[in-house]
Write a protein that holds these residues in place. Sequence first.
Motif, short mmCIF file in Angstrom:
data_model
loop_
_atom_site.label_atom_id
_atom_site.label_comp_id
_atom_site.label_asym_id
_atom_site.label_seq_id
_atom_site.Cartn_x
_atom_site.Cartn_y
_atom_site.Cartn_z
N ARG A 17 0.84 -1.21 0.00
CA ARG A 17 0.00 0.00 0.00
C ARG A 17 0.88 1.26 0.00
N GLU A 18 1.96 1.24 0.77
CA GLU A 18 2.87 2.40 0.80
C GLU A 18 3.52 2.64 -0.55
N VAL A 19 3.91 1.58 -1.24
CA VAL A 19 4.52 1.72 -2.56
C VAL A 19 3.52 2.32 -3.54
N VAL A 20 2.28 1.83 -3.55
CA VAL A 20 1.25 2.35 -4.45
C VAL A 20 0.95 3.81 -4.15
N THR A 21 0.86 4.15 -2.88
CA THR A 21 0.59 5.54 -2.49
C THR A 21 1.74 6.45 -2.91
N ALA A 22 2.97 6.02 -2.69
CA ALA A 22 4.14 6.85 -3.00
C ALA A 22 4.34 7.03 -4.50
N THR A 23 4.06 5.99 -5.29
CA THR A 23 4.31 6.07 -6.73
C THR A 23 3.09 6.54 -7.52
N GLY A 24 1.90 6.42 -6.94
CA GLY A 24 0.68 6.76 -7.66
C GLY A 24 0.42 5.80 -8.82
N ALA A 25 1.00 4.60 -8.74
CA ALA A 25 0.86 3.62 -9.81
C ALA A 25 0.62 2.24 -9.21
N PRO A 26 0.01 1.35 -9.98
CA PRO A 26 -0.18 -0.02 -9.51
C PRO A 26 1.16 -0.69 -9.19
N GLY B 4 -7.84 1.26 -6.25
CA GLY B 4 -8.34 0.24 -5.33
C GLY B 4 -8.56 -1.13 -5.93
N VAL B 5 -8.15 -1.35 -7.19
CA VAL B 5 -8.23 -2.70 -7.75
C VAL B 5 -7.20 -3.55 -7.02
N ALA B 6 -7.70 -4.56 -6.33
CA ALA B 6 -6.81 -5.41 -5.53
C ALA B 6 -7.12 -6.87 -5.83
N TRP B 7 -6.08 -7.67 -5.89
CA TRP B 7 -6.27 -9.10 -6.09
C TRP B 7 -5.10 -9.84 -5.46
N ALA B 8 -5.35 -11.09 -5.18
CA ALA B 8 -4.32 -11.95 -4.61
C ALA B 8 -4.48 -13.34 -5.22
N ALA B 9 -3.37 -14.01 -5.39
CA ALA B 9 -3.38 -15.35 -5.98
C ALA B 9 -2.22 -16.15 -5.40
N TYR B 10 -2.38 -17.46 -5.42
CA TYR B 10 -1.27 -18.35 -5.09
C TYR B 10 -0.74 -18.94 -6.38
N HIS C 108 -11.44 -14.69 -3.54
CA HIS C 108 -12.00 -14.68 -4.89
C HIS C 108 -11.77 -16.02 -5.57
N SER C 109 -12.67 -16.35 -6.49
CA SER C 109 -12.52 -17.56 -7.30
C SER C 109 -11.39 -17.34 -8.31
N PRO C 110 -10.86 -18.41 -8.90
CA PRO C 110 -9.82 -18.25 -9.92
C PRO C 110 -10.26 -17.36 -11.09
N ASP C 111 -11.50 -17.47 -11.53
CA ASP C 111 -11.97 -16.61 -12.62
C ASP C 111 -12.04 -15.14 -12.18
N GLU C 112 -12.49 -14.90 -10.96
CA GLU C 112 -12.54 -13.53 -10.44
C GLU C 112 -11.13 -12.96 -10.31
N ILE C 113 -10.18 -13.78 -9.86
CA ILE C 113 -8.79 -13.33 -9.74
C ILE C 113 -8.26 -12.92 -11.10
N ALA C 114 -8.50 -13.74 -12.11
CA ALA C 114 -8.02 -13.42 -13.46
C ALA C 114 -8.64 -12.12 -13.96
N ASP C 115 -9.94 -11.94 -13.74
CA ASP C 115 -10.62 -10.71 -14.17
C ASP C 115 -10.06 -9.48 -13.45
N LEU C 116 -9.81 -9.61 -12.15
CA LEU C 116 -9.22 -8.50 -11.38
C LEU C 116 -7.80 -8.21 -11.85
N ALA C 117 -7.04 -9.24 -12.17
CA ALA C 117 -5.67 -9.05 -12.65
C ALA C 117 -5.67 -8.30 -13.98
N VAL C 118 -6.61 -8.62 -14.86
CA VAL C 118 -6.72 -7.91 -16.13
C VAL C 118 -7.12 -6.45 -15.89
N ALA C 119 -8.05 -6.20 -14.98
CA ALA C 119 -8.45 -4.82 -14.64
C ALA C 119 -7.27 -4.05 -14.06
N TRP C 120 -6.48 -4.70 -13.20
CA TRP C 120 -5.28 -4.09 -12.63
C TRP C 120 -4.31 -3.72 -13.76
#
Length: 152
Positions: free
Chosen positions: A48-57, A78-84, A100-112
């Motif tokens: 979160r600190e890195v995103v705030t400081a850089t203003g970038a994902p 605020g687009v956030a996702w996590a995956a293993y 999130h489900s695997p499909d939701e994770i993929a969709d969030l990753a594409v939005a990110w």
Amino acid sequence: MGYSGGIYVAKAERPAALSGLTVLWEKSFPGGWYELQLDGFPQSDALREVVTATGAPALVAVVLDSDMAHVQALSPAGVAWAAYLHADNAEAFGAPELPHSPDEIADLAVAWSTEAGLNADPETVRAALNAENTFAEETFTGLLAALGISED
């Protein structure tokens, strides 16, 4: 024994939030992206600190013995996702279930990726999230390519 530690990818060469950690290896990518492989694990709020400081994902992969990686990504909007990566190994390590489900994770990753100004193909991202290489770091490199950060 494999690598254990954090790998950060951000639009900053050395984000201040990571200044207290030793960088073992670094690489730059087109578009001002940098990858930093750290000796050890970052604090939980560092992303979160890195995103705030850089203003970038930005994203981080917390790697355990090169067997699995817990990837977390965040964008300024605020687009956030996590995956293993190597999910079977994550389960064996006792990692908690993801929200999130695997499909939701993929969709969030594409939005990110889109918010980052990159161009990610949803099917390529799904394949990268489910890939199984010898080392989790290799799988992470494939994910960076799928997200449009690198060309590897």
